[in-house]
Design a protein around this motif. Structure first.
Motif, PDB file in Angstrom:
ATOM      1  N   ALA A 263       0.848  -1.204   0.000  1.00 48.29           N
ATOM      2  CA  ALA A 263       0.000   0.000   0.000  1.00 48.29           C
ATOM      3  C   ALA A 263       0.880   1.249   0.000  1.00 48.29           C
ATOM      4  CB  ALA A 263      -0.919  -0.014   1.224  1.00 48.29           C
TER       5      ALA A 263
ATOM      6  N   ARG B 103     -10.085   5.377  -8.983  1.00 48.09           N
ATOM      7  CA  ARG B 103      -9.624   4.013  -8.628  1.00 48.09           C
ATOM      8  C   ARG B 103     -10.398   3.500  -7.425  1.00 48.09           C
ATOM      9  NH1 ARG B 103      -7.903   1.334  -5.043  1.00 48.09           N
ATOM     10  NH2 ARG B 103      -8.165   3.221  -3.810  1.00 48.09           N
TER      11      ARG B 103
ATOM     12  N   THR C  19     -11.900  -0.454  -5.430  1.00 48.28           N
ATOM     13  CA  THR C  19     -11.952  -1.923  -5.439  1.00 48.28           C
ATOM     14  C   THR C  19     -13.379  -2.344  -5.786  1.00 48.28           C
ATOM     15  OG1 THR C  19     -10.280  -2.024  -3.711  1.00 48.28           O
ATOM     16  CG2 THR C  19     -11.613  -3.997  -4.038  1.00 48.28           C
TER      17      THR C  19
ATOM     18  N   ARG D 183     -15.748  -5.565  -6.057  1.00 51.90           N
ATOM     19  CA  ARG D 183     -15.834  -6.996  -5.747  1.00 51.90           C
ATOM     20  C   ARG D 183     -17.074  -7.652  -6.357  1.00 51.90           C
ATOM     21  NH1 ARG D 183     -14.016  -4.319  -1.049  1.00 51.90           N
ATOM     22  NH2 ARG D 183     -11.857  -4.841  -0.557  1.00 51.90           N
TER      23      ARG D 183
ATOM     24  N   MET E 143       1.820  -2.408  -8.939  1.00 46.00           N
ATOM     25  CA  MET E 143       0.408  -2.779  -8.791  1.00 46.00           C
ATOM     26  C   MET E 143      -0.480  -1.556  -9.018  1.00 46.00           C
ATOM     27  SD  MET E 143      -1.284  -4.381  -5.360  1.00 46.00           S
ATOM     28  CE  MET E 143      -2.601  -3.448  -4.647  1.00 46.00           C
TER      29      MET E 143
ATOM     30  N   PRO F 144      -7.971  -6.571  -6.109  1.00 53.40           N
ATOM     31  CA  PRO F 144      -6.808  -7.384  -5.744  1.00 53.40           C
ATOM     32  C   PRO F 144      -7.302  -8.688  -5.126  1.00 53.40           C
ATOM     33  CG  PRO F 144      -6.721  -5.196  -4.695  1.00 53.40           C
ATOM     34  CD  PRO F 144      -8.101  -5.386  -5.251  1.00 53.40           C
ATOM     35  N   LEU F 145      -6.605  -9.783  -5.390  1.00 51.32           N
ATOM     36  CA  LEU F 145      -6.946 -11.090  -4.789  1.00 51.32           C
ATOM     37  C   LEU F 145      -5.661 -11.617  -4.163  1.00 51.32           C
ATOM     38  CD1 LEU F 145      -9.058 -12.586  -7.711  1.00 51.32           C
ATOM     39  CD2 LEU F 145      -9.935 -11.771  -5.521  1.00 51.32           C
ATOM     40  N   MET F 146      -5.450 -11.302  -2.893  1.00 46.80           N
ATOM     41  CA  MET F 146      -4.108 -11.474  -2.341  1.00 46.80           C
ATOM     42  C   MET F 146      -3.939 -12.648  -1.386  1.00 46.80           C
ATOM     43  SD  MET F 146      -2.529  -9.008  -3.846  1.00 46.80           S
ATOM     44  CE  MET F 146      -1.263  -8.064  -3.041  1.00 46.80           C
ATOM     45  N   SER F 147      -4.943 -13.532  -1.320  1.00 51.88           N
ATOM     46  CA  SER F 147      -4.812 -14.646  -0.373  1.00 51.88           C
ATOM     47  C   SER F 147      -3.553 -15.472  -0.620  1.00 51.88           C
ATOM     48  CB  SER F 147      -6.020 -15.577  -0.462  1.00 51.88           C
ATOM     49  OG  SER F 147      -7.099 -14.986   0.175  1.00 51.88           O
TER      50      SER F 147
HETATM   51  C1  FMN Z   1      -1.894  -4.413  -0.806  1.00 46.16           C
HETATM   52  C2  FMN Z   1      -3.380  -4.570  -0.940  1.00 46.16           C
HETATM   53  C3  FMN Z   1      -3.958  -5.829  -0.863  1.00 46.16           C
HETATM   54  C4  FMN Z   1      -5.333  -6.001  -1.004  1.00 46.16           C
HETATM   55  N1  FMN Z   1      -5.865  -7.260  -0.982  1.00 46.16           N
HETATM   56  C5  FMN Z   1      -7.191  -7.428  -1.203  1.00 46.16           C
HETATM   57  C6  FMN Z   1      -7.757  -8.744  -1.280  1.00 46.16           C
HETATM   58  O1  FMN Z   1      -7.081  -9.759  -1.149  1.00 46.16           O
HETATM   59  N2  FMN Z   1      -9.088  -8.866  -1.520  1.00 46.16           N
HETATM   60  C7  FMN Z   1      -9.883  -7.760  -1.684  1.00 46.16           C
HETATM   61  O2  FMN Z   1     -11.084  -7.927  -1.897  1.00 46.16           O
HETATM   62  N3  FMN Z   1      -9.373  -6.499  -1.612  1.00 46.16           N
HETATM   63  C8  FMN Z   1      -8.059  -6.305  -1.380  1.00 46.16           C
HETATM   64  N4  FMN Z   1      -7.516  -5.042  -1.337  1.00 46.16           N
HETATM   65  C9  FMN Z   1      -8.390  -3.874  -1.509  1.00 46.16           C
HETATM   66  C10 FMN Z   1      -8.537  -3.100  -0.209  1.00 46.16           C
HETATM   67  O3  FMN Z   1      -9.366  -3.798   0.685  1.00 46.16           O
HETATM   68  C11 FMN Z   1      -9.092  -1.725  -0.591  1.00 46.16           C
HETATM   69  O4  FMN Z   1      -8.126  -1.083  -1.373  1.00 46.16           O
HETATM   70  C12 FMN Z   1      -9.418  -0.861   0.581  1.00 46.16           C
HETATM   71  O5  FMN Z   1     -10.461  -1.436   1.288  1.00 46.16           O
HETATM   72  C13 FMN Z   1      -9.828   0.562   0.139  1.00 46.16           C
HETATM   73  O6  FMN Z   1     -10.883   0.529  -0.782  1.00 46.16           O
HETATM   74  P1  FMN Z   1     -10.757   1.121  -2.258  1.00 46.16           P
HETATM   75  O7  FMN Z   1      -9.672   0.356  -2.973  1.00 46.16           O
HETATM   76  O8  FMN Z   1     -12.097   0.906  -2.885  1.00 46.16           O
HETATM   77  O9  FMN Z   1     -10.401   2.575  -2.153  1.00 46.16           O
HETATM   78  C14 FMN Z   1      -6.157  -4.852  -1.199  1.00 46.16           C
HETATM   79  C15 FMN Z   1      -5.567  -3.581  -1.273  1.00 46.16           C
HETATM   80  C16 FMN Z   1      -4.195  -3.432  -1.166  1.00 46.16           C
HETATM   81  C17 FMN Z   1      -3.590  -2.045  -1.273  1.00 46.16           C
END
Ligand code: FMN
Length: 345
Positions: free
Chosen positions: A39, A90, A92, A94, A242, A258-261
């Motif tokens: 991040a 930008r 996220t 889902r 990223m 992002p899918l970071m599991s």
């Molecule tokens: C390094 C990083 C890893 C993340 N991993 C996941 C993840 O595995 N699954 C997911 O649904 N969101 C993931 N996110 C999204 C964050 O949850 C999201 O960026 C945060 O809640 C803020 O919301 P926004 O991106 O809509 O501004 C990740 C974000 C970052 C920066």
């Protein structure tokens, strides 16, 4: 979320950025600390893109620890910044995407905007016939991560059950942003109170895997970031790469998640000393990682740094809020030095 502090020296046009020590308890595990470094890398990319968008010359100065980056604006008076639309937009997303394939011209623009960054590589997988197998493995990683009690508790601790659909909460994730069905929401609410045996036998864990699999199958493709090493500075570069990919996808009006599991599991495997219970599951974790690498054609020497899915979808139902600026901004200290400068933007 937002694991940083800024120190602003207005007289010198200088800003220093460091990790917020007071928030360390929120990232108790090595995989979470790694996500914080990613991040942070994304933040540095944003700063550099804002500077270049405004035509500013940003000088990077060697940071004095604990700062991880220090920038100085060459302009005497830079005026108000305009922020590139991709940074403002930008988000996220889902939701399930609509499975449309990506056209070649869009892919060419994405590749052009994401060149190698000091050995950190961005790979684009747009052959949709590969997505079901890769989705299966990423879903499997979600299940394995959730099956590990400590990792599960840490994930659940970030969910704001008290503010299920509020967009503007500054801390944690609202349930609304997870785009869950009514049944899934109910499951998530009762999960923290379920005994371990019931969790394993009820099939609740594999339900998470199913969500991850469907999310990938509905995508237009995956974007993978790999790094030659796994140290702290390389994580900052992975975070920057990223964010570059995410902003490029946003410019093309593509939804991103992002899918970071899997990345989290691999980090846990490499750095944490596993306890006896974890030990039993290590082989399964390793196998999921190895199968994903093979399925995505990655070179075994490169460390997996980030995975994003992307595609076409309506806007997310809820957008996460942000911590207020005052909570991470301090005023200048005289202690920041600038022995030599490098122009970076
Ligand atoms: C390094 C990083 C890893 C993340 N991993 C996941 C993840 O595995 N699954 C997911 O649904 N969101 C993931 N996110 C999204 C964050 O949850 C999201 O960026 C945060 O809640 C803020 O919301 P926004 O991106 O809509 O501004 C990740 C974000 C970052 C920066």
């Amino acid at each position: 979320m937002q694991p940083w502090r800024f120190t602003l020296d207005e007289d010198a046009n200088r800003i220093s950025i460091q990790f917020d020590e007071s928030r360390k308890a929120l990232a108790a595990f090595v995989d979470e600390q790694r996500m914080d470094r990613l991040a942070m890398g994304a933040l540095l990319e944003n700063i550099e893109q804002v500077a270049s968008h405004n035509g500013w010359q940003l000088l990077q100065e060697p940071p004095t620890p604990p700062a991880v980056a220090t920038y100085r604006l060459r302009e005497e008076r830079a005026g108000a910044a305009t922020v590139p639309p991709a940074i403002l937009n930008r988000v996220t997303n889902r939701k399930l995407y609509d499975g449309r394939p990506l056209v070649a011209e869009v892919l060419a623009r994405l590749v052009e905007k994401t060149p190698a960054l000091e050995g950190v590589l961005t790979h684009w997988i747009t052959d949709r016939s590969r997505l079901p197998a890769l989705g299966n493995l990423l879903g499997r990683a979600d299940t394995l991560r959730f099956a590990e009690p400590a990792l599960r508790r840490s994930l659940l601790s970030k969910l704001r059950f008290d503010q299920p659909d509020e967009p503007d909460i500054a801390e944690g994730l609202s349930l609304g942003s997870l785009e869950l069905s009514g049944v899934e929401r109910f499951g998530l609410r009762v999960l923290p109170r379920m005994p371990e045996w019931l969790l394993r036998w009820s099939g609740a864990l594999s339900a998470f895997g199913g969500t991850g699999r469907r999310q990938v199958e509905s995508a237009s493709g995956l974007c993978l970031i790999t790094a030659p090493t796994g140290n702290g500075p390389s994580d900052l570069l992975v975070g920057r790469a990223m964010q570059r990919a995410w902003l490029a996808l946003t410019t093309e009006e593509l939804a991103v998640q992002p899918l970071m599991s899997l990345v989290g599991l691999e980090t846990f495997l490499q750095q944490e000393s596993p306890n006896a219970a974890t030990e039993n599951r290590l082989e399964e974790w390793r196998a999921a990682g190895a199968a994903f690498r093979a399925g995505s054609g990655l070179d075994g020497n490169n460390r997996l740094g980030a995975i994003l899915r992307f595609g076409f979808a309506p806007a997310p139902t809820v957008r996460c809020g942000r911590r207020p600026l005052e909570s991470f901004l301090s005023n200048a200290t005289a202690s920041i030095t600038s022995p030599s400068n490098t122009v970076v933007a």
